[in-house]
Enzyme design. Structure first.
Site, PDB file in Angstrom:
ATOM      1  N   ALA A  98     -76.135 -71.681  89.774  1.00  0.00           N
ATOM      2  CA  ALA A  98     -76.228 -70.222  89.837  1.00  0.00           C
ATOM      3  C   ALA A  98     -74.845 -69.607  90.015  1.00  0.00           C
ATOM      4  CB  ALA A  98     -77.156 -69.800  90.965  1.00  0.00           C
ATOM      5  N   ASP A  99     -74.016 -70.228  90.848  1.00  0.00           N
ATOM      6  CA  ASP A  99     -72.647 -69.753  91.026  1.00  0.00           C
ATOM      7  C   ASP A  99     -71.887 -69.749  89.700  1.00  0.00           C
ATOM      8  OD1 ASP A  99     -72.525 -69.226  93.788  1.00  0.00           O
ATOM      9  OD2 ASP A  99     -72.130 -71.312  94.266  1.00  0.00           O
ATOM     10  N   LEU A 100     -71.941 -70.860  89.001  1.00  0.00           N
ATOM     11  CA  LEU A 100     -71.145 -70.999  87.790  1.00  0.00           C
ATOM     12  C   LEU A 100     -71.681 -70.130  86.658  1.00  0.00           C
ATOM     13  CD1 LEU A 100     -70.436 -74.837  87.894  1.00  0.00           C
ATOM     14  CD2 LEU A 100     -69.060 -72.960  88.789  1.00  0.00           C
ATOM     15  N   GLY A 135     -70.734 -66.588  87.548  1.00  0.00           N
ATOM     16  CA  GLY A 135     -69.296 -66.423  87.354  1.00  0.00           C
ATOM     17  C   GLY A 135     -68.941 -66.301  85.885  1.00  0.00           C
TER      18      GLY A 135
END
Length: 414
Positions: free
Chosen positions: A187-189, A192
């Site tokens: 989810a972060d990547l 981002g």
């Protein structure tokens, strides 16, 4: 923060030194984000040539600097993985003088990246309305768990929480096991990457119209969009997908198989590949069987087909099958561990995995993986030490002299 004196895996990587890309040359970005998602967005933009100034707390800096072990040269490798190409400025933005400096920097910037929830943005007067009053052409990007509007806008979020909301954990793992997190901060990547894409689109519009932008990226929505190929079939049919491990529920056949030694992946995604597979393994009669003529037919008989292929592949080691199927252009591959991925000769040869010089010594790098006119990201600016560029940026951007900087440092504003 002890480090091994033995050779480390990255020591075997090829060394690379290359100039920066110039696609976003001249674009000034203030990155006020921490952890993974926001810093990853900043790194992507730096990789494409933007000047990215990382604004950090004077004490400790980005939270991810403390995420370890493992550490290398006293720095968190998690931090180093998403902060290449940036310059670090320490600044206490809760202090009135720190805030004044920040607003002067905002007036010079093209983009501001934030991962503060809406309430915190308003409290610190970093919301889009406030900053656009200072710099109307500013691209203001918020990357939060749930977006800056709505009933969940002020709720905190990490990658794990977003993955849970999105449905990806419910569909990850074997049917008999509990839900599992993806093995990387997906989810972060993904969020981002969305943030970097949105910034480049907003820069293009501003080039045409002069208009700034307020961009709102939600980790939950980015991760949920990742689930589109699963969510759409449910919405249109009511058929609820369940965990199937390494087996796809739509394509027959698309899963992990055991061989005589190591497991492998196999994807027979269309009729032509189905035929090439059976011809490559010496059983062309199966390819011609009208009972298996379409994916729908094969789905109905998946259990028997999987058993037949499984028995066949167990007769030879994985290397044999990868050689045979590679020559036949059948999608198949190994299930690599991280040590095997790091030793992948093709990825090393392409320049994707390499080592370069950092402030404390040689460091590993995982590349952008995108090439523009045959070139990819530069390596001249490694992940920065905390506050390493404070003096130079405050001097060049807003004209602080040595005496002012010394006083700010003495007062712990920077």
């Amino acid at each position: 923060m002890t480090e091994s004196t033995q050779p480390l895996p990255f020591h075997a990587l090829p060394e690379r030194s290359a100039p920066a890309l110039d696609l976003l040359a001249g674009v000034k970005i203030l990155d006020l984000t921490t952890s993974i998602a926001g810093p990853y967005a900043g790194q992507l933009l730096a990789d494409m040539g933007a000047q990215v100034i990382k604004i950090e707390k004077p004490k400790g800096g980005d939270d991810a600097r403390a995420w370890g072990p493992p550490f290398l040269h006293g720095e968190s490798l998690w931090f180093m993985s998403v902060n290449r190409g940036k310059q670090s400025v320490t600044l206490d933005i809760a202090d009135a003088r720190g805030r004044e400096i920040l607003l002067k920097l905002v007036a010079q910037a093209d983009v501001v990246l934030l991962n503060l929830v809406a309430r915190a943005q308003r409290k610190l007067q970093l919301d889009a309305a406030t900053l656009h009053a200072i710099n109307p052409k500013l691209i203001h990007l918020s990357l939060t768990g749930f977006g800056v509007k709505g009933e969940r806008a002020d709720m905190p979020c990490y990658d794990l929480i977003a993955e849970g909301y999105s449905g990806v954990m419910d569909l990850t793992g074997e049917s008999e096991t509990p839900p599992q997190k993806v093995g990387t901060p997906a989810a972060d990547l993904l969020a981002g990457g969305d943030a970097a894409m949105a910034v480049t689109a907003a820069l293009l519009r501003r080039e045409r119209t002069g208009q700034g932008a307020e961009i709102d990226v939600s980790m939950v929505e980015s991760m949920s969009r990742f689930m589109t190929p699963r969510l759409m079939p449910f919405l249109g049919s009511g058929e609820l997908s369940r965990r199937t491990g390494g087996r796809d529920s739509v394509i027959a056949i698309y899963q992990v198989f055991e061989t005589a030694d190591e497991p492998m992946t196999l994807g027979l995604g269309n009729d032509a590949i189905w035929k090439r597979f059976w011809e490559a393994v010496g059983q062309p009669d199966v390819a011609e069987n009208p009972d298996f003529a379409s994916n729908a037919n094969r789905r109905e008989q998946r259990t028997g087909i999987v058993e037949q292929i499984g028995q066949l592949l167990k007769t030879q080691p994985r290397a044999h099958w990868l050689d045979v199927l590679g020559k036949a252009r059948v999608p198949a591959g190994p299930i690599q561990r991280l040590d095997e991925l790091a030793a992948d000769k093709a990825l090393q040869a392409s320049g994707f995995l390499y080592r370069t010089e950092g402030a404390g010594g040689s460091i590993p790098q995982v590349g952008l993986g995108i090439r523009f006119d045959g070139r990819t990201e530069g390596t001249a600016t490694p992940p920065p030490a905390l506050g390493a560029d404070t003096e130079s940026i405050l001097g060049s951007w807003i004209g602080c002299d040595a005496a002012q900087i010394e006083q700010l440092r003495a007062d712990r504003v920077i």
